[in-house]
Scaffold this motif. Structure first.
Motif, short mmCIF file in Angstrom:
data_model
loop_
_atom_site.label_atom_id
_atom_site.label_comp_id
_atom_site.label_asym_id
_atom_site.label_seq_id
_atom_site.Cartn_x
_atom_site.Cartn_y
_atom_site.Cartn_z
N GLU A 281 0.81 -1.02 -0.03
CA GLU A 281 0.01 -0.15 0.06
C GLU A 281 0.85 1.34 0.05
O GLU A 281 0.37 2.44 -0.32
CB GLU A 281 -0.89 -0.10 1.24
N THR A 282 2.01 1.22 0.20
CA THR A 282 3.03 2.36 0.30
C THR A 282 4.15 2.31 -0.38
O THR A 282 4.94 3.27 -0.70
CB THR A 282 3.31 2.69 1.91
N GLY A 283 4.57 1.19 -0.84
CA GLY A 283 5.70 1.03 -1.63
C GLY A 283 6.93 1.00 -0.82
O GLY A 283 8.19 0.76 -1.04
N PHE A 284 7.04 0.80 0.49
CA PHE A 284 8.12 0.86 1.61
C PHE A 284 8.83 -0.53 1.37
O PHE A 284 8.29 -1.67 1.24
CB PHE A 284 7.23 0.74 2.91
N SER A 285 9.99 -0.28 1.40
CA SER A 285 11.00 -1.52 1.50
C SER A 285 12.21 -0.88 2.38
O SER A 285 12.62 0.25 2.17
CB SER A 285 11.49 -2.07 0.31
N PRO A 286 12.72 -1.78 3.45
CA PRO A 286 13.90 -1.28 4.20
C PRO A 286 14.95 -0.96 3.37
O PRO A 286 15.38 -1.75 2.34
CB PRO A 286 14.08 -2.28 5.00
N ARG A 287 15.77 -0.04 3.61
CA ARG A 287 16.96 0.46 3.13
C ARG A 287 18.21 -0.36 3.79
O ARG A 287 19.31 -0.17 3.16
CB ARG A 287 17.13 1.74 3.01
N PHE A 288 17.93 -0.57 4.92
CA PHE A 288 19.12 -1.02 5.68
C PHE A 288 19.04 -2.48 5.99
O PHE A 288 18.19 -2.82 6.64
CB PHE A 288 19.03 -0.31 7.16
N ASP A 289 20.20 -3.19 5.46
CA ASP A 289 20.21 -4.75 6.02
C ASP A 289 21.04 -4.55 7.49
O ASP A 289 21.37 -3.48 7.90
CB ASP A 289 20.62 -5.65 5.09
N ALA A 290 21.49 -5.84 7.97
CA ALA A 290 22.21 -5.53 9.36
C ALA A 290 23.68 -4.97 9.08
O ALA A 290 23.82 -4.03 10.01
CB ALA A 290 22.43 -7.17 9.77
N ALA A 291 24.12 -5.06 8.14
CA ALA A 291 25.54 -4.70 7.94
C ALA A 291 25.38 -3.10 7.73
O ALA A 291 26.13 -2.19 8.37
CB ALA A 291 26.13 -5.10 6.76
N ALA A 292 24.60 -2.58 6.96
CA ALA A 292 24.36 -1.19 6.62
C ALA A 292 23.78 -0.45 7.95
O ALA A 292 24.08 0.52 8.09
CB ALA A 292 23.37 -0.98 5.77
N ALA A 293 22.91 -1.12 9.00
CA ALA A 293 22.48 -0.53 9.96
C ALA A 293 23.54 -0.37 11.03
O ALA A 293 23.62 0.60 11.60
CB ALA A 293 21.37 -1.27 10.62
N VAL A 294 24.36 -1.42 11.26
CA VAL A 294 25.71 -1.42 12.21
C VAL A 294 26.62 -0.44 11.81
O VAL A 294 26.90 0.29 12.51
CB VAL A 294 26.14 -2.75 12.25
N ALA A 295 26.69 -0.22 10.47
CA ALA A 295 27.91 0.67 9.88
C ALA A 295 27.29 2.18 10.07
O ALA A 295 28.11 2.97 10.70
CB ALA A 295 28.05 0.56 8.53
N ASP A 296 26.06 2.41 10.00
CA ASP A 296 25.53 3.65 9.91
C ASP A 296 25.50 4.13 11.51
O ASP A 296 25.71 5.05 11.88
CB ASP A 296 24.11 3.75 9.50
N TYR A 297 25.08 2.96 12.47
CA TYR A 297 24.84 3.26 13.92
C TYR A 297 26.13 3.68 14.45
O TYR A 297 26.45 4.54 15.13
CB TYR A 297 24.16 2.29 14.62
N VAL A 298 27.31 2.76 14.21
CA VAL A 298 28.60 2.99 14.80
C VAL A 298 29.21 4.38 14.15
O VAL A 298 29.74 5.18 15.15
CB VAL A 298 29.48 2.13 14.08
N ALA A 299 28.85 4.67 13.04
CA ALA A 299 29.42 6.28 12.57
C ALA A 299 28.67 7.28 13.51
O ALA A 299 29.09 8.29 13.85
CB ALA A 299 28.95 6.20 11.09
N TRP A 300 27.18 7.12 13.58
CA TRP A 300 26.70 7.72 14.67
C TRP A 300 27.13 8.13 15.81
O TRP A 300 27.11 9.16 16.45
CB TRP A 300 25.05 7.74 14.40
N ARG A 301 27.18 7.00 16.67
CA ARG A 301 27.63 6.73 17.91
C ARG A 301 29.03 7.50 18.15
O ARG A 301 29.39 7.88 19.31
CB ARG A 301 27.40 5.54 18.34
#
Length: 306
Positions: A281-301
């Motif tokens: 109904e919205t076309g949503f699909s996640p952009r972050f798999d585990a590797a991308a999420a961890v990399a982004d979170y580490v950079a943020w933290r």
């Protein structure tokens, strides 16, 4: 303009950012946490108020042309469960009052994947009947009650209710020592150069990175039309602690991450949310798999305390 209550919390802030990215104007309420994250600075209107203050909340209708509400404000239970329920129920009822008074188009409210507890089917989908079971936490009990309260309160109005069954969300702005998700504390220990407590490699289940969750909620809040009232909000796939440790090992130097224990369970038997309805109904699909999420979170933290 869309109002996001609790809009400086983890899910609220990422929802506000996603709404802005979709071209919406956004006002957020804040109460306990009023620090504006860098990705929202200068982009949103911030109103410091307690949603349990009905007059203060309704007064926002005199300041802004509000066309939608995403109600994410909530509290953390203390020793008195009645006080917790009173606080969060008052905030919900005030937000529902505001939705009807302002004649907004859509009222989206946070529920929880915990409403499915007791169902053995995997993945959990919105058409499952919700069982009557003992719930493990006051927050889950309240979120389960939110659903019928919201739909009944908006009957007879032109306000469209949207129940957000939100999964296990983690990411920037989450309390690093949160008891609800082990990932922030684990990453924090690694960034401090400490050896984190080992995680069972195949434990896991539903998991969604906060920017993805915020985008899903924003799409539901702004969709031209919706065909249902209830939507699962998550990544739509299970993940495991093995995914986390592998992703950390790939981007952090040295032997900070402890060896993985032997496999102790089948990762396929952990509940997670089916997001077929959300996607269709919205076309949503996640952009972050585990590797991308961890990399982004580490950079943020590395630049932020939480």
């Amino acid at each position: 303009m869309i109002l996001v209550t609790g809009g400086l919390g983890m899910i609220g802030a990422h929802t506000a950012r996603a709404l802005l990215d979709l071209g919406q104007e956004v006002v957020v309420t804040a109460y306990r946490r009023t620090e504006v994250p860098s990705f929202l600075a200068g982009r949103v209107a911030v109103e410091v108020l307690d949603t349990t203050d009905r007059d203060a909340l309704l007064a926002l209708g005199n300041l802004y042309d509000l066309t939608g509400i995403v109600h994410l404000a909530g509290s953390i239970p203390g020793d008195d469960p009645v006080d917790f329920f009173r606080t969060d129920l008052t905030g919900l009822l005030n937000a529902l009052d505001a939705a009807r008074a302002w004649g907004v188009r859509r009222f989206a409210v946070a529920s929880s994947l915990g409403v499915y507890l007791g169902r053995s089917e995997i993945p959990w989908h919105e058409d499952l009947a919700l069982p009557t079971v003992d719930l493990p936490h006051l927050i889950i009990a309240f979120k389960k009650a939110v659903e019928p309260i919201t739909t009944h309160a908006l009957q007879g109005s032109d306000v469209e209710p949207v129940l957000l069954r939100i999964g296990s969300i983690w990411g920037p702005l989450m309390d690093p020592e949160s008891p609800f998700n082990p990932i922030p504390a684990y990453v924090s220990a690694v960034l401090r150069g400490e050896t984190p407590l080992p995680l069972s490699p195949d434990e896991g289940g539903d998991s969604c990175y906060a920017p993805d969750a915020g985008r899903a909620i924003a799409l539901l809040a702004t969709a031209d039309s919706l065909h249902h009232t209830t939507y699962n909000v998550s990544a739509g796939r299970p993940s495991t602690n093995r995914d986390l440790t592998a992703a950390l090992e790939a981007i952090t130097p040295g032997p900070q991450v402890p060896p993985r224990p032997e496999r102790d369970s089948d990762p396929g038997d952990k509940p997670y949310l089916d997001i077929t309805r959300l996607t269709e109904e919205t076309g949503f699909s996640p952009r972050f798999d585990a590797a991308a999420a961890v990399a982004d979170y580490v950079a943020w933290r590395r630049k932020n305390p939480r």
